[in-house]
Design a protein around this motif. Structure first.
Motif, short mmCIF file in Angstrom:
data_model
loop_
_atom_site.label_atom_id
_atom_site.label_comp_id
_atom_site.label_asym_id
_atom_site.label_seq_id
_atom_site.Cartn_x
_atom_site.Cartn_y
_atom_site.Cartn_z
N ARG A 1 -2.09 2.82 -4.95
CA ARG A 1 -2.02 3.16 -6.19
C ARG A 1 -1.35 4.47 -6.82
O ARG A 1 -1.55 5.00 -5.57
CB ARG A 1 -3.55 3.27 -6.40
N MET B 1 7.69 -4.34 -13.73
CA MET B 1 6.86 -3.86 -13.00
C MET B 1 6.09 -5.11 -11.68
O MET B 1 6.15 -5.02 -11.40
CB MET B 1 6.15 -2.77 -13.10
N ARG B 2 6.12 -5.91 -13.05
CA ARG B 2 5.40 -7.24 -12.24
C ARG B 2 6.31 -7.76 -11.25
O ARG B 2 6.01 -8.60 -10.66
CB ARG B 2 4.69 -7.87 -13.05
N VAL C 1 3.45 -6.45 -6.85
CA VAL C 1 2.48 -5.17 -8.07
C VAL C 1 1.63 -6.29 -9.34
O VAL C 1 1.60 -6.45 -9.42
CB VAL C 1 3.11 -4.23 -9.31
N GLU C 2 0.89 -5.21 -8.84
CA GLU C 2 -0.93 -5.11 -10.26
C GLU C 2 -0.86 -3.51 -11.22
O GLU C 2 -0.99 -2.69 -10.70
CB GLU C 2 -1.60 -5.30 -10.04
N ILE C 3 -1.04 -3.83 -12.46
CA ILE C 3 -0.72 -3.33 -13.33
C ILE C 3 -2.60 -3.00 -13.40
O ILE C 3 -3.29 -3.62 -13.85
CB ILE C 3 -0.22 -3.36 -15.34
N TYR D 1 0.95 4.45 -16.36
CA TYR D 1 0.95 2.75 -16.06
C TYR D 1 -0.04 3.30 -14.60
O TYR D 1 0.84 4.11 -13.84
CB TYR D 1 1.87 1.46 -15.54
N VAL E 1 -1.14 1.94 -11.05
CA VAL E 1 0.00 0.51 -11.14
C VAL E 1 -1.25 0.71 -9.40
O VAL E 1 -0.69 1.34 -8.52
CB VAL E 1 1.44 0.82 -10.20
N TYR F 1 0.09 -1.65 -5.51
CA TYR F 1 1.17 -2.49 -5.04
C TYR F 1 0.36 -2.38 -3.45
O TYR F 1 0.14 -1.06 -2.76
CB TYR F 1 2.47 -1.66 -5.08
N ILE G 1 9.34 0.28 -7.66
CA ILE G 1 9.20 0.05 -8.90
C ILE G 1 9.67 0.86 -9.75
O ILE G 1 10.25 0.04 -11.05
CB ILE G 1 7.06 0.83 -9.34
#
Length: 101
Positions: free
Chosen positions: A25, A46-47, A52-54, A68, A70, A72, A82
């Motif tokens: 993170r 980013m996605r 990657v997950e916000i 953000y 994030v 990953y 990213i």
């Protein structure tokens, strides 16, 4: 008794599976977020990076800035990937130290 053995067996199998040790993170500070479409563009960039997950978005202290949060998988992506995805769309970005802004 059979149900207990099946349950214990299933729990044992779950315990043997390693946790997602590769999940990381980071906080990514982004500037020039002057309209809703800017935030959408940055999030989409980013996605576009694998895994990657916000998780969250935090308004920055100054107008047009945001952070953000994030997640990953470090076996599929890294912080440079990213940040570079955001930079490629024309927005300034950097990885922030925990607690930084």
């Amino acid at each position: 008794m059979r149900n207990i053995l099946l349950t214990l067996s299933a729990l044992g199998m779950l315990a043997a599976v390693p946790a997602s040790a590769g999940e990381q993170r980071i906080n990514v500070g982004v500037g020039e977020l002057t309209c809703p479409s800017c935030s959408f563009t940055v999030a989409a960039a980013m996605r576009g990076v694998p895994s990657v997950e916000i998780v969250d978005f935090i308004e920055g202290q100054a107008w047009g800035e945001g952070i953000y949060v994030v997640n990953y998988d470090d076996q599929e992506a890294n912080p440079d990937m990213i940040v570079n995805a955001v930079l490629a769309n024309g927005y300034p970005a950097e990885v922030l130290q925990p607690g930084g802004s």
